[in-house]
Design a protein around this motif. Structure first.
Motif, PDB file in Angstrom:
ATOM      1  N   ALA A  54      27.142  54.984  32.156  1.00 21.65           N
ATOM      2  CA  ALA A  54      27.719  53.457  32.806  1.00 21.65           C
ATOM      3  C   ALA A  54      28.997  52.806  31.455  1.00 21.65           C
ATOM      4  CB  ALA A  54      26.473  52.444  32.263  1.00 21.65           C
ATOM      5  N   SER A  55      29.871  53.769  31.594  1.00 21.93           N
ATOM      6  CA  SER A  55      30.881  53.339  30.777  1.00 21.93           C
ATOM      7  C   SER A  55      32.295  53.701  31.563  1.00 21.93           C
ATOM      8  CB  SER A  55      31.223  53.073  29.165  1.00 21.93           C
ATOM      9  OG  SER A  55      32.169  53.602  28.172  1.00 21.93           O
ATOM     10  N   SER A  56      33.649  52.812  31.695  1.00 19.82           N
ATOM     11  CA  SER A  56      34.427  52.946  31.876  1.00 19.82           C
ATOM     12  C   SER A  56      35.634  53.245  30.342  1.00 19.82           C
ATOM     13  CB  SER A  56      35.333  51.560  32.605  1.00 19.82           C
ATOM     14  OG  SER A  56      34.637  51.059  33.204  1.00 19.82           O
ATOM     15  N   PRO A  57      36.682  54.880  31.514  1.00 17.99           N
ATOM     16  CA  PRO A  57      37.526  55.354  30.277  1.00 17.99           C
ATOM     17  C   PRO A  57      37.706  54.049  28.809  1.00 17.99           C
ATOM     18  CG  PRO A  57      37.777  56.619  31.958  1.00 17.99           C
ATOM     19  CD  PRO A  57      36.671  54.970  32.653  1.00 17.99           C
ATOM     20  N   ALA A  58      38.049  54.165  27.872  1.00 15.18           N
ATOM     21  CA  ALA A  58      38.847  53.485  26.855  1.00 15.18           C
ATOM     22  C   ALA A  58      39.799  52.527  27.396  1.00 15.18           C
ATOM     23  CB  ALA A  58      38.798  53.722  25.566  1.00 15.18           C
ATOM     24  N   THR A  59      40.734  53.224  28.329  1.00 17.26           N
ATOM     25  CA  THR A  59      42.284  53.042  28.595  1.00 17.26           C
ATOM     26  C   THR A  59      42.304  53.935  30.015  1.00 17.26           C
ATOM     27  OG1 THR A  59      43.141  54.985  27.509  1.00 17.26           O
ATOM     28  CG2 THR A  59      42.987  52.888  26.140  1.00 17.26           C
ATOM     29  N   GLY A  60      43.163  52.977  30.564  1.00 16.67           N
ATOM     30  CA  GLY A  60      44.059  53.151  32.438  1.00 16.67           C
ATOM     31  C   GLY A  60      43.607  52.340  33.040  1.00 16.67           C
ATOM     32  N   VAL A  61      45.080  51.931  33.789  1.00 18.91           N
ATOM     33  CA  VAL A  61      43.746  51.873  35.104  1.00 18.91           C
ATOM     34  C   VAL A  61      44.475  52.708  36.501  1.00 18.91           C
ATOM     35  CG1 VAL A  61      43.812  49.567  34.513  1.00 18.91           C
ATOM     36  CG2 VAL A  61      46.315  50.844  35.592  1.00 18.91           C
ATOM     37  N   GLN A  62      43.762  51.827  37.288  1.00 12.76           N
ATOM     38  CA  GLN A  62      44.084  52.833  38.712  1.00 12.76           C
ATOM     39  C   GLN A  62      45.501  53.311  39.196  1.00 12.76           C
ATOM     40  OE1 GLN A  62      42.290  54.632  41.316  1.00 12.76           O
ATOM     41  NE2 GLN A  62      40.614  54.356  39.400  1.00 12.76           N
ATOM     42  N   ASN A  63      45.872  52.055  39.229  1.00 11.64           N
ATOM     43  CA  ASN A  63      48.101  52.535  38.328  1.00 11.64           C
ATOM     44  C   ASN A  63      48.744  51.236  38.334  1.00 11.64           C
ATOM     45  OD1 ASN A  63      50.350  52.465  39.792  1.00 11.64           O
ATOM     46  ND2 ASN A  63      49.948  52.726  42.493  1.00 11.64           N
ATOM     47  N   SER A  64      48.964  51.677  36.956  1.00 15.73           N
ATOM     48  CA  SER A  64      49.609  50.475  36.403  1.00 15.73           C
ATOM     49  C   SER A  64      50.494  49.591  37.266  1.00 15.73           C
ATOM     50  CB  SER A  64      50.261  50.970  34.526  1.00 15.73           C
ATOM     51  OG  SER A  64      50.778  52.431  35.037  1.00 15.73           O
ATOM     52  N   SER A  65      51.187  50.514  37.776  1.00 14.50           N
ATOM     53  CA  SER A  65      52.437  50.014  39.313  1.00 14.50           C
ATOM     54  C   SER A  65      52.365  49.190  39.961  1.00 14.50           C
ATOM     55  CB  SER A  65      53.684  51.049  38.123  1.00 14.50           C
ATOM     56  OG  SER A  65      54.232  51.293  37.130  1.00 14.50           O
ATOM     57  N   GLY A  66      51.542  48.887  40.124  1.00 12.80           N
ATOM     58  CA  GLY A  66      50.732  48.947  40.937  1.00 12.80           C
ATOM     59  C   GLY A  66      49.712  47.539  41.865  1.00 12.80           C
ATOM     60  N   THR A  67      49.297  47.579  42.397  1.00 18.14           N
ATOM     61  CA  THR A  67      48.697  45.966  42.355  1.00 18.14           C
ATOM     62  C   THR A  67      47.787  45.475  41.789  1.00 18.14           C
ATOM     63  OG1 THR A  67      46.974  46.910  44.207  1.00 18.14           O
ATOM     64  CG2 THR A  67      48.602  46.860  45.263  1.00 18.14           C
ATOM     65  N   ASP A  68      47.705  44.287  41.728  1.00 20.15           N
ATOM     66  CA  ASP A  68      46.946  43.514  40.722  1.00 20.15           C
ATOM     67  C   ASP A  68      45.418  44.354  40.596  1.00 20.15           C
ATOM     68  OD1 ASP A  68      48.800  41.928  40.448  1.00 20.15           O
ATOM     69  OD2 ASP A  68      48.185  40.608  41.285  1.00 20.15           O
ATOM     70  N   LEU A  69      45.269  44.038  41.798  1.00 20.68           N
ATOM     71  CA  LEU A  69      44.120  45.484  42.520  1.00 20.68           C
ATOM     72  C   LEU A  69      43.752  46.551  41.224  1.00 20.68           C
ATOM     73  CD1 LEU A  69      40.584  44.933  43.561  1.00 20.68           C
ATOM     74  CD2 LEU A  69      41.829  46.556  45.488  1.00 20.68           C
ATOM     75  N   GLU A  70      44.503  47.310  41.566  1.00 18.29           N
ATOM     76  CA  GLU A  70      44.969  48.611  40.640  1.00 18.29           C
ATOM     77  C   GLU A  70      44.783  48.047  39.546  1.00 18.29           C
ATOM     78  OE1 GLU A  70      46.851  51.526  44.190  1.00 18.29           O
ATOM     79  OE2 GLU A  70      48.534  50.139  43.532  1.00 18.29           O
ATOM     80  N   LYS A  71      45.752  47.532  39.043  1.00 19.58           N
ATOM     81  CA  LYS A  71      45.755  47.164  37.607  1.00 19.58           C
ATOM     82  C   LYS A  71      44.489  46.472  37.364  1.00 19.58           C
ATOM     83  CE  LYS A  71      50.838  46.329  38.404  1.00 19.58           C
ATOM     84  NZ  LYS A  71      51.888  44.765  37.960  1.00 19.58           N
ATOM     85  N   ARG A  72      43.112  46.754  37.894  1.00 16.16           N
ATOM     86  CA  ARG A  72      42.422  45.511  37.149  1.00 16.16           C
ATOM     87  C   ARG A  72      40.707  46.343  37.485  1.00 16.16           C
ATOM     88  NH1 ARG A  72      43.395  41.376  40.884  1.00 16.16           N
ATOM     89  NH2 ARG A  72      41.808  41.301  42.792  1.00 16.16           N
ATOM     90  N   PHE A  92      33.955  47.970  43.201  1.00 16.11           N
ATOM     91  CA  PHE A  92      34.209  47.521  44.613  1.00 16.11           C
ATOM     92  C   PHE A  92      35.508  46.843  45.107  1.00 16.11           C
ATOM     93  CE2 PHE A  92      29.474  48.135  44.907  1.00 16.11           C
ATOM     94  CZ  PHE A  92      29.528  48.915  46.839  1.00 16.11           C
ATOM     95  N   LYS A  93      36.025  46.807  45.826  1.00 18.36           N
ATOM     96  CA  LYS A  93      37.733  46.313  45.746  1.00 18.36           C
ATOM     97  C   LYS A  93      38.309  44.799  46.211  1.00 18.36           C
ATOM     98  CE  LYS A  93      39.425  50.538  47.517  1.00 18.36           C
ATOM     99  NZ  LYS A  93      39.730  51.359  48.603  1.00 18.36           N
ATOM    100  N   ASP A  94      36.628  44.457  46.825  1.00 18.19           N
ATOM    101  CA  ASP A  94      36.965  42.628  46.873  1.00 18.19           C
ATOM    102  C   ASP A  94      36.300  41.904  45.506  1.00 18.19           C
ATOM    103  OD1 ASP A  94      33.817  43.335  47.050  1.00 18.19           O
ATOM    104  OD2 ASP A  94      32.845  41.939  48.555  1.00 18.19           O
ATOM    105  N   PHE A  95      36.357  42.343  44.735  1.00 20.86           N
ATOM    106  CA  PHE A  95      36.580  41.940  43.461  1.00 20.86           C
ATOM    107  C   PHE A  95      37.506  41.016  42.985  1.00 20.86           C
ATOM    108  CE2 PHE A  95      32.571  42.535  43.291  1.00 20.86           C
ATOM    109  CZ  PHE A  95      31.366  42.809  41.700  1.00 20.86           C
ATOM    110  N   GLY A  96      37.520  39.681  43.083  1.00 19.18           N
ATOM    111  CA  GLY A  96      38.630  39.149  43.082  1.00 19.18           C
ATOM    112  C   GLY A  96      39.355  39.062  41.489  1.00 19.18           C
ATOM    113  N   SER A  97      40.430  38.926  41.341  1.00 20.51           N
ATOM    114  CA  SER A  97      41.281  38.875  40.099  1.00 20.51           C
ATOM    115  C   SER A  97      40.394  37.510  39.155  1.00 20.51           C
ATOM    116  CB  SER A  97      42.289  37.701  39.603  1.00 20.51           C
ATOM    117  OG  SER A  97      42.067  36.903  40.706  1.00 20.51           O
ATOM    118  N   ASN A  98      39.052  36.826  39.551  1.00 22.15           N
ATOM    119  CA  ASN A  98      38.656  35.927  38.614  1.00 22.15           C
ATOM    120  C   ASN A  98      37.460  36.604  38.452  1.00 22.15           C
ATOM    121  OD1 ASN A  98      37.865  35.352  41.316  1.00 22.15           O
ATOM    122  ND2 ASN A  98      37.503  33.017  41.231  1.00 22.15           N
TER     123      ASN A  98
END
Length: 225
Positions: free
Chosen positions: A172-190, A215-221
């Motif tokens: 139950a732990s995400s990788p310490a670094t990295g996102v789905q796409n650092s140049s992508g959408t706000d969703l991919e960046k979070r 889940f993709k429906d989690f907003g920026s807040n």
């Protein structure tokens, strides 16, 4: 006679297909029947996590009214009564593991996570601030373990349109670094990057019955604080 032979060929072919698809023991047929309950349990936890994230009560470190495990959320009554009661029971030894009631789960009394025996165990993933909180699912230990590879594949496929699925996660732990796409959408960046795949025979992460759902429906807040 030719029609009879053709009919026999079709019937035999269908029988072979059924055997290859569902197996000779019926395990996969049972797995299909279990999918609905698995997704229901995931959604029950997701709903509470989503509301808590929006209320800024999920954090990497527990402090004040912010928490970092399922028990903390249960104490704030974010889940259904049965789930809250299990997680807050005085005998519960795993603060961040919900033992799915749909599969006979009860209060976990094992102090060591590796020794727990839940058929379906669910945990909160909240180790990275600014990221979507994840839901770690593990059905490798109990009776669902028989179908773990099939179930993991099926759940990942069913949720692929609404969530990112890290099928290589083993805890139950995400990788310490990295996102789905650092140049992508706000969703991919979070959304955290996927874990490193292990392909060693007998230890393949793609089929071990463990994965994290974002889940993709989690907003920026609705992120970890």
């Amino acid at each position: 006679m030719p029609q009879l032979i053709a009919m026999i060929i079709v019937v035999v072919g269908a029988m072979i297909y059924m055997f290859q698809t569902f197996g000779g023991t019926g395990d996969k047929i049972e797995g299909v029947a279990q999918k609905g309950s698995i997704i229901t349990e995931i959604n029950n936890i997701k709903d509470g996590i989503k509301i808590a994230a929006r209320s800024e009560q999920i954090a990497t470190t527990a402090s004040g009214d912010r928490v970092n495990n399922l028990q903390g959320l249960a104490k704030l009554s974010y889940f259904a009564e049965q789930i809250n009661n299990q997680l807050t029971d005085s005998n519960n030894k795993q603060a961040n593991v919900y033992n799915a009631i749909s599969f006979g789960g009860g209060v976990i009394t094992e102090a060591t996570l590796a020794n727990t025996k839940g058929n379906m165990e669910i945990s909160l993933v909240s180790n990275r601030a600014g990221m979507i909180p994840g839901i770690f699912v593990d059905f490798s230990k109990g009776t669902l373990g028989t179908n773990k590879a099939f179930l993991e594949s099926q759940i990942a496929n069913d949720l692929s349109a609404v969530a990112y699925i890290d099928r290589h996660a083993t805890a139950a732990s995400s990788p310490a670094t990295g996102v789905q796409n650092s140049s992508g959408t706000d969703l991919e960046k979070r959304t955290p990057a996927y874990s490193t795949e292990v392909t060693t025979a007998g230890s393949e992460t793609i089929s071990d019955g463990k994965f994290i759902i974002y889940f993709k429906d989690f907003g920026s807040n609705e992120v970890v604080k």
